[in-house]
Design a protein around this motif. Structure first.
Motif, mmCIF file in Angstrom:
data_model
loop_
_atom_site.group_PDB
_atom_site.id
_atom_site.type_symbol
_atom_site.label_atom_id
_atom_site.label_comp_id
_atom_site.label_asym_id
_atom_site.label_seq_id
_atom_site.Cartn_x
_atom_site.Cartn_y
_atom_site.Cartn_z
ATOM 1 N N ASP A 69 6.654 4.733 9.770
ATOM 2 C CA ASP A 69 7.275 5.915 9.181
ATOM 3 C C ASP A 69 6.638 6.143 7.814
ATOM 4 N N PHE A 70 7.198 7.102 7.061
ATOM 5 C CA PHE A 70 6.605 7.391 5.749
ATOM 6 C C PHE A 70 6.684 6.187 4.820
ATOM 7 N N LEU A 71 7.765 5.426 4.894
ATOM 8 C CA LEU A 71 7.877 4.254 4.046
ATOM 9 C C LEU A 71 6.815 3.219 4.389
ATOM 10 N N SER A 72 6.382 3.189 5.642
ATOM 11 C CA SER A 72 5.300 2.276 6.017
ATOM 12 C C SER A 72 4.014 2.641 5.273
ATOM 13 N N LEU A 73 3.748 3.943 5.151
ATOM 14 C CA LEU A 73 2.565 4.370 4.398
ATOM 15 C C LEU A 73 2.694 4.020 2.919
ATOM 16 N N LEU A 74 3.893 4.224 2.377
ATOM 17 C CA LEU A 74 4.109 3.871 0.976
ATOM 18 C C LEU A 74 3.964 2.372 0.765
ATOM 19 N N ASN A 75 4.577 1.583 1.628
ATOM 20 C CA ASN A 75 4.497 0.129 1.481
ATOM 21 C C ASN A 75 3.064 -0.367 1.648
ATOM 22 N N GLY A 76 2.297 0.291 2.509
ATOM 23 C CA GLY A 76 0.892 -0.071 2.644
ATOM 24 C C GLY A 76 0.125 0.158 1.354
ATOM 25 N N ASN A 77 0.418 1.247 0.684
ATOM 26 C CA ASN A 77 -0.237 1.505 -0.609
ATOM 27 C C ASN A 77 0.252 0.544 -1.684
ATOM 28 N N PHE A 78 1.535 0.177 -1.641
ATOM 29 C CA PHE A 78 2.031 -0.808 -2.601
ATOM 30 C C PHE A 78 1.299 -2.138 -2.425
ATOM 31 N N ALA A 79 1.095 -2.526 -1.174
ATOM 32 C CA ALA A 79 0.387 -3.784 -0.911
ATOM 33 C C ALA A 79 -1.052 -3.710 -1.407
ATOM 34 N N VAL A 80 -1.695 -2.574 -1.200
ATOM 35 C CA VAL A 80 -3.076 -2.406 -1.659
ATOM 36 C C VAL A 80 -3.148 -2.474 -3.177
ATOM 37 N N ALA A 81 -2.105 -2.013 -3.866
ATOM 38 C CA ALA A 81 -2.110 -2.080 -5.332
ATOM 39 C C ALA A 81 -2.262 -3.517 -5.811
ATOM 40 N N ALA A 82 -1.603 -4.469 -5.122
ATOM 41 C CA ALA A 82 -1.747 -5.881 -5.499
ATOM 42 C C ALA A 82 -3.194 -6.347 -5.343
ATOM 43 N N VAL A 83 -3.850 -5.924 -4.247
ATOM 44 C CA VAL A 83 -5.245 -6.316 -4.026
ATOM 45 C C VAL A 83 -6.154 -5.683 -5.079
ATOM 46 N N LEU A 84 -5.925 -4.417 -5.407
ATOM 47 C CA LEU A 84 -6.755 -3.754 -6.410
ATOM 48 C C LEU A 84 -6.582 -4.385 -7.785
ATOM 49 N N ILE A 85 -5.378 -4.862 -8.087
ATOM 50 C CA ILE A 85 -5.181 -5.569 -9.354
ATOM 51 C C ILE A 85 -6.022 -6.845 -9.375
ATOM 52 N N SER A 86 -5.983 -7.597 -8.271
ATOM 53 C CA SER A 86 -6.815 -8.804 -8.189
ATOM 54 C C SER A 86 -8.299 -8.455 -8.272
ATOM 55 N N PHE A 87 -8.679 -7.376 -7.615
ATOM 56 C CA PHE A 87 -10.078 -6.933 -7.650
ATOM 57 C C PHE A 87 -10.520 -6.628 -9.076
ATOM 58 N N GLY A 88 -9.584 -6.169 -9.915
ATOM 59 C CA GLY A 88 -9.930 -5.896 -11.308
ATOM 60 C C GLY A 88 -10.408 -7.129 -12.051
#
Length: 636
Positions: free
Chosen positions: A108-127
């Motif tokens: 659902d839409f929350l699945s898309l939001l949660n997927g982006n939230f999870a990616v934010a953690a990876v992008l922080i590590s990538f920084g």
């Protein structure tokens, strides 16, 4: 040797492509059993939640991507790999988090939001790792970190339970603390880069990075409040997030000059201004406006000091994620521990908040260290130059990348806010082992093209200055023509003749001016003094004649400059009067040479307003024509 390095790079990129294709195949296999979850569609404001999703997606693609473009030779990698991490990460996170939290792949839409939230953690590590890991290592980082992230969120922090272990609507603990310390642990294992001369910024890269900051700032409220149900709690979170960001931004701008020798620095402004959004996430729907401002202001202070002084991880943290996400995240988590003692009816347990933060720190540090030690380190490729797009991208031939690559400008390290000289030793030491003769030839061509372009710009600027001066002189000529052609023109020319006649009288010594009845008969000094007074009075009358003809021109700077030149010439007469000989002297007056030879050679000035003058011979006993009259006649 160079051919071997190129072969290794090509092999590594080929392996990356194969692994990425295999992962996509796995995700496609999982989506064979996926279904849309429309059970809450009737009670969901679809347009609102979609807007939140768009805001969060913009933060991932544009915000994080451009924030990391500060590296002067890694702009393609910053934006391009951010896009790759986001797309692969959202797909993988949807699958993993749905199976862990729901037991099936229901989207659902929350699945898309949660997927982006999870990616934010990876992008922080990538920084913390950007510029030091290759695309294959990035792919491994995405997959492994998301597995541990979902495990921590779903299994340990129980975010899919009816009563979650912790309250963290904006991901202060779940996302920022986890992502920061996972990345820092992995970066510590990999150690400092073998060569950090490109770990620096230039003027344009700092501007692009600031664009990313602005996008993150604008859409951060969607990141914090997007997953909350519509209502008072969501509205409170949106307002408090904006207030916290406002406070952290003001504090950053106020504090940075105090810590940086009286000037603003780009690194704190690009990062610490966002610290309020990091810290407010755990309590955005719980505190009031005053609390939001205090939290944001203190977070901005903590982050600014971190970026200016770099107390932790300065040698391995490329983007300074410890200062933006790590320390402000822990601060926000500690605030959430204190919230039950400060606000009533929050439903938050201080013990649970503390336990949740400790669990997150333990999981992120241990899993990040293991990932770096047993996966990333083994996939390390020494043939790739750190912080350089050319290692993985086909760069354009416009010379921009190589020019930045070889720049000797001062750069800024993100871990420690210091400007380090970027030395270019390749011309002295020859080619590095990974470069071929054709690459050297290309570099030489780029340098020649750059020098040619710079010379062209200098020539264009000089031509523009010449044209500007010519235009100004043309305007002056037009104004002088207006003066001599006005009703006061004859009077002005007459005054100029009288001035010059008085000057000739002064040059002749004891000769008495025929037209001046009041000329004294006495010592030489008295005669010269009164003659000079008469000359100056003539000048005053000349200025009085000029004044009425046009008030706008009489006060114009160019007309005043003309009068100043006349005054200077009269001052020259004044300075020479006491030293003139009576006979056989040679004296210059306004570009006119007089004396025993009686030869007149007008001085020339290389300006657009100077008329061409010719040499004139004055016969004894005749009146010399005024050079000023000659000048005005030529102009008029």
């Amino acid at each position: 040797m160079a051919a071997e390095l190129v072969t290794r790079q090509q092999s590594g990129m080929t392996n990356f492509g194969i692994v990425a294709a295999l992962l996509l195949s796995v995700v496609l296999g999982c989506f064979l059993h996926a279904e849309l979850d429309l059970s809450q569609a009737h009670s969901t404001d679809s347009s609102s939640i979609y807007n939140f999703y768009v805001g969060v997606a913009l933060m991932m693609f544009v915000g994080f991507g451009y924030l990391m473009t500060f590296l002067k030779a890694y702009g393609l990698g910053a934006v391009g790999f951010t896009m790759y991490i986001t797309c692969l990460g959202v797909l993988f996170a949807i699958v993993v988090e749905s199976y862990m939290g729901k037991g099936k792949l229901a989207i659902d839409f929350l699945s898309l939001l949660n997927g982006n939230f999870a990616v934010a953690a990876v992008l922080i590590s990538f920084g913390g790792l950007i510029g030091k890991i290759n695309p294959l290592q990035i792919t491994v980082l995405v997959v492994v970190e998301l597995l541990f992230y979902c495990f921590n969120k779903v299994c340990l922090l129980q975010q899919y339970a009816m009563s979650p272990l912790i309250a963290d609507c904006g991901g202060t603990i779940i996302i920022h603390v986890f992502g920061a310390y996972f990345g820092l642990a992995a970066a510590s294992v990999l150690g400092p880069p073998k060569d950090d001369k490109l770990n620096a910024s230039v003027y344009t890269s700092d501007i692009f990075s600031l664009v990313g900051t602005v996008f993150l700032w604008l859409f951060w409220p969607s990141f914090v409040a997007g997953a909350l149900p519509a209502g008072a709690g969501q509205t409170t979170a949106l307002i408090n997030t904006v207030l916290a960001l406002l406070a952290s931004t003001v504090v950053t701008f106020a504090l940075t000059p105090m810590l940086q020798g009286g000037k603003l620095a780009t690194v704190p402004v690009q990062n610490a201004t966002l610290a309020g959004g990091v810290s407010i996430g755990a309590t955005a729907n719980l505190v009031g406006p005053f609390g939001a401002l205090v939290i944001g202001g203190l977070a901005g202070l903590l982050s600014t000091v971190g970026f200016c002084k770099s107390p932790f991880f300065g040698d391995v943290d490329t983007c300074g994620i410890s200062n933006l996400h790590g320390m402000p995240g822990i601060f926000g988590g500690m605030v959430s521990v204190l919230i039950p003692f400060m606000y009533e009816g929050t439903g938050v347990s201080a013990a649970n908040q503390l336990n949740g933060m400790i669990l997150t720190l333990c999981v992120s540090v241990s899993c990040g260290w293991a990932t770096g030690k047993y996966l990333l380190l083994k996939l390390n490729d020494d043939s790739c130059e750190p912080f350089s797009d050319s290692s993985f991208w086909i760069c354009s031939d416009d010379g921009q990348h190589k020019e930045q690559h070889e720049s000797t400008a001062m750069g800024s390290s993100r871990g420690a806010l210091t400007r380090q000289p970027i030395s270019d030793t390749r011309h002295a030491e020859g080619l590095s082992s990974s470069e071929s003769h054709s690459q050297l030839a290309g570099r030489i061509d780029n340098v020649e093209g750059t020098l040619s372009a710079q010379m062209s710009r200098v020539e264009a600027r000089m031509l523009g200055m010449e044209q500007s001066v010519s235009q100004q002189m043309a305007r002056l000529e037009a104004k002088l023509q207006g003066v001599t052609g006005s009703e006061y023109g004859p009077a002005i020319l007459e005054q100029l003749n009288r001035i010059e006649a008085q000057a000739r009288v002064a040059e002749a010594g004891h000769a008495k001016p025929a037209a001046t009845e009041a000329a004294p008969v006495g010592p030489d000094t008295q005669l010269r003094k009164e003659t000079l007074d008469e000359v100056l009075s003539q000048l005053k009358r000349l200025e009085e004649k000029l004044a009425p003809q046009d008030s706008s021109q009489a006060t114009d700077g160019e007309v005043q400059a003309q009068l100043s030149r006349i005054e200077n010439k009269l001052a020259a007469v004044q300075s020479r009067l006491p030293n003139m000989s009576r006979m056989g002297s040679t004296t210059s007056l306004g570009g006119v040479t007089t004396g025993s030879s009686q030869s007149v050679v007008p001085a020339t000035r290389p300006t657009a307003m100077s008329p061409t003058r010719t040499t004139r011979t004055v016969q004894p006993g005749t009146q010399q024509a005024s050079p000023y009259l000659h000048q005005y006649r030529n102009i008029g």
